[in-house]
Design a protein around this motif. Structure first.
Motif, PDB file in Angstrom:
ATOM      1  N   GLU A  22       3.244  10.040  -0.554  1.00  0.00           N
ATOM      2  CA  GLU A  22       4.778  10.371  -0.573  1.00  0.00           C
ATOM      3  C   GLU A  22       5.033  10.998   0.475  1.00  0.00           C
ATOM      4  O   GLU A  22       4.101  11.802   0.958  1.00  0.00           O
ATOM      5  N   TRP A  23       5.989  10.821   1.077  1.00  0.00           N
ATOM      6  CA  TRP A  23       6.668  11.553   2.525  1.00  0.00           C
ATOM      7  C   TRP A  23       7.809  12.420   2.127  1.00  0.00           C
ATOM      8  O   TRP A  23       8.736  12.503   1.241  1.00  0.00           O
ATOM      9  N   LYS A  24       7.643  13.695   2.745  1.00  0.00           N
ATOM     10  CA  LYS A  24       8.596  14.874   2.624  1.00  0.00           C
ATOM     11  C   LYS A  24       8.729  15.491   3.765  1.00  0.00           C
ATOM     12  O   LYS A  24       7.767  16.045   4.509  1.00  0.00           O
ATOM     13  N   ASP A  25      10.012  15.646   4.445  1.00  0.00           N
ATOM     14  CA  ASP A  25      10.028  16.162   5.612  1.00  0.00           C
ATOM     15  C   ASP A  25       9.241  15.860   6.912  1.00  0.00           C
ATOM     16  O   ASP A  25       8.569  16.385   7.529  1.00  0.00           O
ATOM     17  N   LYS A  26       9.175  14.290   6.824  1.00  0.00           N
ATOM     18  CA  LYS A  26       8.356  13.753   7.713  1.00  0.00           C
ATOM     19  C   LYS A  26       6.751  13.925   7.758  1.00  0.00           C
ATOM     20  O   LYS A  26       6.422  13.415   8.575  1.00  0.00           O
ATOM     21  N   LYS A  27       6.402  14.523   6.650  1.00  0.00           N
ATOM     22  CA  LYS A  27       4.909  14.837   6.429  1.00  0.00           C
ATOM     23  C   LYS A  27       4.461  13.800   5.175  1.00  0.00           C
ATOM     24  O   LYS A  27       5.112  13.703   4.186  1.00  0.00           O
ATOM     25  N   PRO A  28       3.438  13.168   5.465  1.00  0.00           N
ATOM     26  CA  PRO A  28       2.720  12.389   4.388  1.00  0.00           C
ATOM     27  C   PRO A  28       1.881  13.351   3.330  1.00  0.00           C
ATOM     28  O   PRO A  28       1.297  14.245   3.616  1.00  0.00           O
ATOM     29  N   TYR A  29       1.945  13.150   1.985  1.00  0.00           N
ATOM     30  CA  TYR A  29       1.253  13.839   0.969  1.00  0.00           C
ATOM     31  C   TYR A  29       0.677  12.489   0.148  1.00  0.00           C
ATOM     32  O   TYR A  29       1.111  11.634   0.085  1.00  0.00           O
TER      33      TYR A  29
ATOM     34  N   SER B 134      -1.652  16.824  -2.220  1.00  0.00           N
ATOM     35  CA  SER B 134      -2.400  17.514  -0.966  1.00  0.00           C
ATOM     36  C   SER B 134      -1.993  16.597   0.353  1.00  0.00           C
ATOM     37  O   SER B 134      -1.476  15.490   0.271  1.00  0.00           O
ATOM     38  N   PRO B 135      -1.889  17.226   1.606  1.00  0.00           N
ATOM     39  CA  PRO B 135      -1.282  16.875   2.688  1.00  0.00           C
ATOM     40  C   PRO B 135      -2.322  15.652   3.045  1.00  0.00           C
ATOM     41  O   PRO B 135      -3.606  15.518   2.833  1.00  0.00           O
ATOM     42  N   ALA B 136      -1.661  14.614   3.646  1.00  0.00           N
ATOM     43  CA  ALA B 136      -2.659  13.445   4.026  1.00  0.00           C
ATOM     44  C   ALA B 136      -2.306  13.280   5.515  1.00  0.00           C
ATOM     45  O   ALA B 136      -1.683  13.929   6.083  1.00  0.00           O
ATOM     46  N   ASP B 137      -2.985  12.469   6.194  1.00  0.00           N
ATOM     47  CA  ASP B 137      -3.341  12.186   7.375  1.00  0.00           C
ATOM     48  C   ASP B 137      -1.833  11.115   7.920  1.00  0.00           C
ATOM     49  O   ASP B 137      -1.467  10.098   7.390  1.00  0.00           O
ATOM     50  N   PRO B 138      -1.216  11.669   8.996  1.00  0.00           N
ATOM     51  CA  PRO B 138       0.321  10.906   9.326  1.00  0.00           C
ATOM     52  C   PRO B 138      -0.087   9.445   9.933  1.00  0.00           C
ATOM     53  O   PRO B 138       0.791   8.624   9.846  1.00  0.00           O
TER      54      PRO B 138
ATOM     55  N   LEU C 252      -7.510   8.656   5.402  1.00  0.00           N
ATOM     56  CA  LEU C 252      -6.147   9.033   5.325  1.00  0.00           C
ATOM     57  C   LEU C 252      -5.751   9.885   4.287  1.00  0.00           C
ATOM     58  O   LEU C 252      -4.536  10.737   4.407  1.00  0.00           O
ATOM     59  N   ILE C 253      -6.294  10.045   3.089  1.00  0.00           N
ATOM     60  CA  ILE C 253      -6.096  10.601   1.883  1.00  0.00           C
ATOM     61  C   ILE C 253      -6.103  12.073   1.989  1.00  0.00           C
ATOM     62  O   ILE C 253      -5.568  12.875   1.217  1.00  0.00           O
ATOM     63  N   GLY C 254      -6.807  12.594   2.903  1.00  0.00           N
ATOM     64  CA  GLY C 254      -7.144  14.061   3.289  1.00  0.00           C
ATOM     65  C   GLY C 254      -7.851  14.548   2.103  1.00  0.00           C
ATOM     66  O   GLY C 254      -8.905  13.826   2.006  1.00  0.00           O
TER      67      GLY C 254
END
Length: 215
Positions: free
Chosen positions: A108-115, A196-200, A212-214
């Protein structure tokens, strides 16, 4: 979205059905493990062939209703729980062609950052879905609902993830009973989700690797 190995899928599917007489078949195998799956690509889904036999199969992510004449138009990869019983694209499938879609997690994306969202215990998630065979191709879509807290902070919609007993109800019971599940996932299940944060790099579907999944 991400899904796992055929061995893990078969084991999880057998546990989900939880009936001594039931059999789980994968006649065409399942798609290979993926770390970045986009609409129109192949995903795994499970449907009932009979009360005692479930099929675990690859399907196009994006429903192709039985009446569809060509592949044009946006892919129907989500179906809103609030309108799934009325919309022409989904209402026929909801009556008799319900499935569950297994996944290890989703992006999922939020504020142009993937999670990346997954269960804290590492078990599979099962999303309520619909299937069809329009244009001679097995396809599926995922039911979504309003996101309950605290998932609203990430996105206002959430796949309708099912507990094991709910998944059996969705697959086996009649339309009236299945419709009782068209509400957000319960807090017990939502509390098991980890963000958790994921790789853009996940923004490019050509990228498909575990990092990619962090973490």
């Amino acid at each position: 979205m991400l899904f796992t190995t055929e061995e893990k899928l078969l084991a999880a599917a057998t546990s989900l059905i939880d009936a001594p007489e039931a059999t789980i078949q994968a006649p065409e195998g399942t798609p290979p493990p993926r770390y970045n799956v986009a609409p129109t690509q192949m995903i795994a889904m499970m449907r009932l062939a009979s009360p005692s036999e479930a099929l675990l199969e690859p399907a196009r992510w994006g429903l192709l209703p039985h009446w569809k004449k060509d592949i044009s138009g946006p892919p129907l990869f989500n179906a809103r729980a609030e309108t799934v019983q009325e919309k022409p694209s989904f209402r026929d499938a909801f009556k008799t062609q319900r499935c569950v879609i297994p996944l290890d997690g989703y992006y999922e994306w939020k504020d142009k950052k993937p999670y990346f969202v997954r269960r804290v215990d590492g078990e599979l998630l099962w999303a309520a879905g619909l299937w069809s065979t329009g244009l001679g191709q097995l396809s599926a879509t995922m039911i979504t609902t309003d996101a309950p807290e605290p998932m609203q902070d990430l996105h206002h919609r959430l796949p309708r993830f099912l507990q094991a007993e709910e998944a059996r109800q969705w697959l086996i019971d009649d339309t009236t009973t299945a419709a009782q599940l068209l509400h957000p996932s319960g807090q017990e299940l939502v509390a098991q989700l980890r963000i958790s944060p994921a790789d853009p790099a996940v923004g490019a579907v050509k990228n498909d690797y575990p990092e990619l999944i962090g973490h």
